[in-house]
Design a protein around this motif. Structure first.
Motif, PDB file in Angstrom:
ATOM      1  N   TYR A   3       0.841  -1.182   0.000  1.00  0.00           N
ATOM      2  CA  TYR A   3       0.000   0.000   0.000  1.00  0.00           C
ATOM      3  C   TYR A   3       0.883   1.240   0.000  1.00  0.00           C
ATOM      4  O   TYR A   3       1.903   1.283   0.680  1.00  0.00           O
ATOM      5  N   ASP A  47      -7.265  -1.928   3.998  1.00  0.00           N
ATOM      6  CA  ASP A  47      -8.336  -1.824   3.000  1.00  0.00           C
ATOM      7  C   ASP A  47      -9.309  -0.703   3.358  1.00  0.00           C
ATOM      8  O   ASP A  47      -9.760   0.041   2.480  1.00  0.00           O
ATOM      9  N   CYS A  50      -7.799   2.509   2.434  1.00  0.00           N
ATOM     10  CA  CYS A  50      -7.895   2.692   0.980  1.00  0.00           C
ATOM     11  C   CYS A  50      -9.240   3.313   0.629  1.00  0.00           C
ATOM     12  O   CYS A  50      -9.307   4.262  -0.157  1.00  0.00           O
ATOM     13  N   LEU A  56      -3.316   3.716  -1.154  1.00  0.00           N
ATOM     14  CA  LEU A  56      -3.577   3.192  -2.486  1.00  0.00           C
ATOM     15  C   LEU A  56      -3.012   1.788  -2.544  1.00  0.00           C
ATOM     16  O   LEU A  56      -1.831   1.578  -2.223  1.00  0.00           O
ATOM     17  N   SER A  57      -3.850   0.827  -2.899  1.00  0.00           N
ATOM     18  CA  SER A  57      -3.404  -0.554  -2.992  1.00  0.00           C
ATOM     19  C   SER A  57      -2.491  -0.717  -4.195  1.00  0.00           C
ATOM     20  O   SER A  57      -2.800  -0.274  -5.292  1.00  0.00           O
TER      21      SER A  57
END
Length: 125
Positions: A3, A47, A50, A56-57
């Protein structure tokens, strides 16, 4: 899974990358000048962050996506240059109006500028 920090929070600064560690969490440990910044998160929290716009993955395919985008940009730049060359040839033969030639040059210049800026950003990311 990794990430990238896109909005600062806690000890995370924009651009930091959290990668999976030996404990199964995603973390970073960054030594700066006289101190160290550390953070560890489980995947559910990552997650969630995100979804909230903090992370941001990044997956292994992201490099491929950048390469494919750079290739597309190069192809488009060649296509637009070819179209401008064809337009200039027609203009020199008097087959099109001067205003059409001017419009084609303006569009080419603007598209070229935008595509090169995007390419530069992707290359230097």
């Amino acid at each position: 899974m990794s990430y990238k920090v896109i909005k600062e929070f806690g000890s995370a600064k924009k651009g930091d990358v959290l990668a999976e560690d030996e404990t199964g969490l995603v973390s970073f440990n960054i030594a700066e000048d006289n101190y160290t910044r550390m953070m560890s998160l489980d995947y559910d929290t990552a997650d969630y962050l995100c979804e909230e716009g903090y992370l941001l993955s990044i997956d292994d395919e992201s490099k491929y996506n950048v390469d494919a985008t750079l290739e597309l940009i190069d192809d488009l730049l060649k296509k637009y240059e070819s179209n401008l060359k064809e337009t200039n040839e027609k203009a020199n033969k008097g087959e099109i109006q001067p205003c059409v030639k001017l419009e084609a040059e303006t569009v080419y210049y603007n598209l070229n500028k935008v595509l090169n800026k995007i390419k530069d950003t992707l290359t230097n990311e």
